[in-house]
Design a protein around this motif. Structure first.
Motif, PDB file in Angstrom:
ATOM      1  N   TYR A  51      10.497   1.344  11.174  1.00  0.00           N
ATOM      2  CA  TYR A  51       8.706   1.390  11.736  1.00  0.00           C
ATOM      3  C   TYR A  51       7.861   0.479  10.744  1.00  0.00           C
ATOM      4  CZ  TYR A  51       4.140   2.675  13.226  1.00  0.00           C
ATOM      5  OH  TYR A  51       2.738   2.494  13.729  1.00  0.00           O
ATOM      6  N   TYR A  52       8.122   0.656   9.299  1.00  0.00           N
ATOM      7  CA  TYR A  52       7.511   0.175   8.403  1.00  0.00           C
ATOM      8  C   TYR A  52       7.759  -1.546   8.368  1.00  0.00           C
ATOM      9  CZ  TYR A  52       5.280  -1.531   4.126  1.00  0.00           C
ATOM     10  OH  TYR A  52       4.545  -2.393   3.565  1.00  0.00           O
ATOM     11  N   ILE A  53       9.031  -1.768   8.565  1.00  0.00           N
ATOM     12  CA  ILE A  53       9.228  -3.168   8.615  1.00  0.00           C
ATOM     13  C   ILE A  53       8.843  -3.737   9.865  1.00  0.00           C
ATOM     14  CG2 ILE A  53      11.375  -4.661   9.149  1.00  0.00           C
ATOM     15  CD1 ILE A  53      13.177  -3.017   7.758  1.00  0.00           C
ATOM     16  N   ARG A  54       8.615  -3.314  11.245  1.00  0.00           N
ATOM     17  CA  ARG A  54       8.161  -3.710  12.163  1.00  0.00           C
ATOM     18  C   ARG A  54       6.291  -3.894  11.762  1.00  0.00           C
ATOM     19  NH1 ARG A  54       9.847  -3.649  17.111  1.00  0.00           N
ATOM     20  NH2 ARG A  54       7.903  -2.930  17.867  1.00  0.00           N
ATOM     21  N   LEU A  55       5.678  -2.993  11.130  1.00  0.00           N
ATOM     22  CA  LEU A  55       4.386  -3.338  10.397  1.00  0.00           C
ATOM     23  C   LEU A  55       4.447  -4.685   9.695  1.00  0.00           C
ATOM     24  CD1 LEU A  55       3.152   0.328   9.449  1.00  0.00           C
ATOM     25  CD2 LEU A  55       2.175  -1.297  11.345  1.00  0.00           C
ATOM     26  N   GLU A  56       5.330  -4.763   8.812  1.00  0.00           N
ATOM     27  CA  GLU A  56       5.287  -5.961   7.858  1.00  0.00           C
ATOM     28  C   GLU A  56       5.459  -7.224   8.419  1.00  0.00           C
ATOM     29  OE1 GLU A  56       7.186  -6.029   4.032  1.00  0.00           O
ATOM     30  OE2 GLU A  56       5.779  -4.285   3.258  1.00  0.00           O
ATOM     31  N   GLN A  57       6.331  -7.162   9.980  1.00  0.00           N
ATOM     32  CA  GLN A  57       6.685  -8.347  10.518  1.00  0.00           C
ATOM     33  C   GLN A  57       5.540  -8.606  11.734  1.00  0.00           C
ATOM     34  OE1 GLN A  57      10.511  -7.181  12.004  1.00  0.00           O
ATOM     35  NE2 GLN A  57      11.452  -7.954  10.259  1.00  0.00           N
ATOM     36  N   GLY A  58       4.549  -7.764  11.628  1.00  0.00           N
ATOM     37  CA  GLY A  58       3.536  -8.130  12.779  1.00  0.00           C
ATOM     38  C   GLY A  58       4.023  -7.894  13.863  1.00  0.00           C
ATOM     39  N   LYS A  59       5.152  -6.772  14.282  1.00  0.00           N
ATOM     40  CA  LYS A  59       5.456  -6.457  15.719  1.00  0.00           C
ATOM     41  C   LYS A  59       4.745  -5.188  15.905  1.00  0.00           C
ATOM     42  CE  LYS A  59       9.793  -9.021  14.914  1.00  0.00           C
ATOM     43  NZ  LYS A  59      11.466  -8.745  15.012  1.00  0.00           N
ATOM     44  N   GLU A  60       4.283  -4.382  14.957  1.00  0.00           N
ATOM     45  CA  GLU A  60       3.688  -3.044  15.152  1.00  0.00           C
ATOM     46  C   GLU A  60       2.375  -3.110  15.218  1.00  0.00           C
ATOM     47  OE1 GLU A  60       2.617   0.223  16.381  1.00  0.00           O
ATOM     48  OE2 GLU A  60       4.569   0.000  16.593  1.00  0.00           O
ATOM     49  N   ARG A  61       1.690  -3.234  16.207  1.00  0.00           N
ATOM     50  CA  ARG A  61       0.155  -3.402  16.095  1.00  0.00           C
ATOM     51  C   ARG A  61      -0.719  -2.259  16.436  1.00  0.00           C
ATOM     52  NH1 ARG A  61      -0.676  -8.864  18.063  1.00  0.00           N
ATOM     53  NH2 ARG A  61       1.239  -9.967  18.593  1.00  0.00           N
ATOM     54  N   ALA A  81     -10.546  -1.416  -0.407  1.00  0.00           N
ATOM     55  CA  ALA A  81      -9.060  -1.642   0.092  1.00  0.00           C
ATOM     56  C   ALA A  81      -8.605  -0.996   1.385  1.00  0.00           C
ATOM     57  CB  ALA A  81      -8.000  -1.980  -0.993  1.00  0.00           C
ATOM     58  N   ARG A  82      -8.898   0.469   1.216  1.00  0.00           N
ATOM     59  CA  ARG A  82      -8.318   1.433   2.279  1.00  0.00           C
ATOM     60  C   ARG A  82      -9.237   0.973   3.445  1.00  0.00           C
ATOM     61  NH1 ARG A  82      -6.735   7.044   2.825  1.00  0.00           N
ATOM     62  NH2 ARG A  82      -6.224   6.698   0.266  1.00  0.00           N
ATOM     63  N   ALA A  83     -10.736   0.876   3.356  1.00  0.00           N
ATOM     64  CA  ALA A  83     -11.586   0.513   4.588  1.00  0.00           C
ATOM     65  C   ALA A  83     -10.922  -1.043   4.932  1.00  0.00           C
ATOM     66  CB  ALA A  83     -12.855   0.504   4.096  1.00  0.00           C
ATOM     67  N   HIS A  84     -10.735  -1.877   4.274  1.00  0.00           N
ATOM     68  CA  HIS A  84      -9.975  -3.051   4.805  1.00  0.00           C
ATOM     69  C   HIS A  84      -8.751  -3.051   5.350  1.00  0.00           C
ATOM     70  CE1 HIS A  84     -10.037  -7.295   4.395  1.00  0.00           C
ATOM     71  NE2 HIS A  84      -8.558  -7.419   4.324  1.00  0.00           N
ATOM     72  N   LEU A  85      -7.961  -1.924   4.966  1.00  0.00           N
ATOM     73  CA  LEU A  85      -6.497  -1.739   5.856  1.00  0.00           C
ATOM     74  C   LEU A  85      -6.829  -1.271   7.210  1.00  0.00           C
ATOM     75  CD1 LEU A  85      -3.771  -1.259   5.838  1.00  0.00           C
ATOM     76  CD2 LEU A  85      -3.903   0.815   4.841  1.00  0.00           C
ATOM     77  N   PHE A  86      -7.782  -0.190   7.388  1.00  0.00           N
ATOM     78  CA  PHE A  86      -8.060   0.364   8.446  1.00  0.00           C
ATOM     79  C   PHE A  86      -8.823  -0.746   9.368  1.00  0.00           C
ATOM     80  CE2 PHE A  86      -6.973   4.345   6.599  1.00  0.00           C
ATOM     81  CZ  PHE A  86      -6.868   5.292   7.712  1.00  0.00           C
ATOM     82  N   ALA A  87      -9.684  -1.618   8.895  1.00  0.00           N
ATOM     83  CA  ALA A  87     -10.166  -2.668   9.794  1.00  0.00           C
ATOM     84  C   ALA A  87      -9.342  -3.358  10.295  1.00  0.00           C
ATOM     85  CB  ALA A  87     -11.333  -3.188   8.903  1.00  0.00           C
ATOM     86  N   LEU A  88      -8.362  -4.044   9.513  1.00  0.00           N
ATOM     87  CA  LEU A  88      -7.301  -5.141   9.987  1.00  0.00           C
ATOM     88  C   LEU A  88      -6.411  -4.259  11.003  1.00  0.00           C
ATOM     89  CD1 LEU A  88      -6.099  -6.540   6.538  1.00  0.00           C
ATOM     90  CD2 LEU A  88      -7.755  -7.736   8.413  1.00  0.00           C
ATOM     91  N   ALA A  89      -6.213  -2.917  10.983  1.00  0.00           N
ATOM     92  CA  ALA A  89      -5.584  -2.323  11.829  1.00  0.00           C
ATOM     93  C   ALA A  89      -6.183  -2.356  13.041  1.00  0.00           C
ATOM     94  CB  ALA A  89      -4.891  -0.887  11.628  1.00  0.00           C
ATOM     95  N   ASP A  90      -7.514  -1.961  13.176  1.00  0.00           N
ATOM     96  CA  ASP A  90      -8.259  -2.093  14.236  1.00  0.00           C
ATOM     97  C   ASP A  90      -8.200  -3.246  15.115  1.00  0.00           C
ATOM     98  OD1 ASP A  90      -9.131   0.761  14.139  1.00  0.00           O
ATOM     99  OD2 ASP A  90     -11.150   0.226  13.193  1.00  0.00           O
ATOM    100  N   HIS A  91      -8.317  -4.360  14.141  1.00  0.00           N
ATOM    101  CA  HIS A  91      -8.164  -5.681  14.925  1.00  0.00           C
ATOM    102  C   HIS A  91      -6.674  -6.006  15.577  1.00  0.00           C
ATOM    103  CE1 HIS A  91     -12.164  -7.505  14.107  1.00  0.00           C
ATOM    104  NE2 HIS A  91     -12.067  -6.878  12.872  1.00  0.00           N
ATOM    105  N   ALA A  92      -5.817  -5.486  14.753  1.00  0.00           N
ATOM    106  CA  ALA A  92      -4.421  -5.851  15.323  1.00  0.00           C
ATOM    107  C   ALA A  92      -4.303  -4.834  16.736  1.00  0.00           C
ATOM    108  CB  ALA A  92      -3.361  -5.026  14.269  1.00  0.00           C
ATOM    109  N   ALA A  93      -4.827  -3.754  16.736  1.00  0.00           N
ATOM    110  CA  ALA A  93      -4.638  -2.876  18.113  1.00  0.00           C
ATOM    111  C   ALA A  93      -5.535  -3.452  18.955  1.00  0.00           C
ATOM    112  CB  ALA A  93      -4.855  -1.407  17.526  1.00  0.00           C
ATOM    113  N   ARG A  94      -6.593  -4.292  18.644  1.00  0.00           N
ATOM    114  CA  ARG A  94      -7.578  -4.637  19.502  1.00  0.00           C
ATOM    115  C   ARG A  94      -8.582  -3.662  20.066  1.00  0.00           C
ATOM    116  NH1 ARG A  94      -6.163  -9.696  21.220  1.00  0.00           N
ATOM    117  NH2 ARG A  94      -3.861 -10.320  21.234  1.00  0.00           N
TER     118      ARG A  94
END
Length: 278
Positions: A51-61, A81-94
């Motif tokens: 699962y983590y590898i898929r996150l680093e490969q951009g396959k898990e959104r 940095a924590r807020a940034h991580l959550f924001a990037l994840a929100d964008h990845a999940a649209r």
């Protein structure tokens, strides 16, 4: 792509965490991987390696909030940095809408405020540090900024590309690192921001120091602090630097001031007088 931005952030921050930082044995021999291995981080966060590898490969959104929180803890992220991580994840999940283009129009009220803030040097900045407006003292403080045409005036560009910047800022290294970390915060609202991409491409080609700082993926929202200058017109002056955010469109006002009755306040007054005389 948004998922690419999330993946790049995870890879960069994993490389900065040493095994001993999280209580893991260092082992013997050389590690081919800087920082933690992917399986080590996955174990710390309580997720499967696949699962983590898929996150680093951009396959898990679409990582859950629980997974993101566990990753943030394992990566030892601070609040920004924590807020940034959550924001990037929100964008990845649209989960976030595409933001409007960067604002560049300075309302009349802000221009009036710049005038009323005199003699405190003050600038209106766009989200990437573009100087949208400034009072005369603001331009005077950033010595040589007006050598450039208006469309090139940008505080991050100034720090890394203007020949006077390294002597003007008393602590150039800290100033440079802070500017890059603040620039990264734009990606939390717009991971594909074209203005950020253009500036990063330019400065990465022109400055190895910028490229190195950008690769660290540090994230830090600019807040008020002290900033010292070695200014040729007034000597060394230490200011209190305040950042006033006017809305969510990225426009902010930076104001440099000093306590009345102090030599630093006198220096700012002298800067204003020198600018008026010039």
């Amino acid at each position: 792509m948004s998922s690419t931005a999330l993946a790049a952030f995870l890879r960069a921050r994993r490389a900065r965490v040493r095994p001993e930082d999280v209580g893991l044995p260092v082992g013997v021999g050389l590690r081919r991987t800087p920082g933690l291995r992917r399986e080590e981080l996955a174990a710390l966060a309580g997720v499967s390696v696949d699962y983590y590898i898929r996150l680093e490969q951009g396959k898990e959104r679409n990582p859950s909030s629980a997974v993101l929180g566990a990753l943030a803890n394992a990566l030892q992220l601070d609040d920004d940095a924590r807020a940034h991580l959550f924001a990037l994840a929100d964008h990845a999940a649209r989960r976030r809408p595409v933001r409007r283009p960067a604002a560049r129009t300075v309302p009349a009220g802000l221009r009036l405020l710049l005038e009323n803030l005199r003699p405190c040097p003050s600038l209106v900045l766009g989200r990437t540090g573009d100087v949208l407006a400034a009072n005369p003292e603001g331009y005077a403080l950033y010595q040589g900024l007006t050598d450039w045409p208006p469309e090139q005036r940008n505080t991050v560009r100034y720090i890394f590309r203007h020949p006077l910047a390294r002597t003007l800022f008393a602590d150039w290294q800290t100033t440079a690192a802070g500017a890059v970390a603040d620039l990264r915060t734009v990606l939390a609202t717009d991971p594909e921001a074209p203005d950020v991409a253009a500036l990063v491409e330019e400065l990465s080609a022109a400055s190895p120091e910028f490229a190195s700082l950008w690769a660290r993926h540090d994230v830090r929202r600019k807040v008020g602090t002290q900033k010292a200058f070695h200014h040729p017109a007034v000597g060394t002056v230490t200011t209190t630097w305040e950042v006033l955010r006017t809305s969510d469109d990225g426009i902010r006002i930076t104001v440099f001031q000093a306590e009345p009755g102090t030599p630093d306040h006198d220096a700012l007054s002298l800067l204003a007088l020198a600018e008026a005389t010039r």
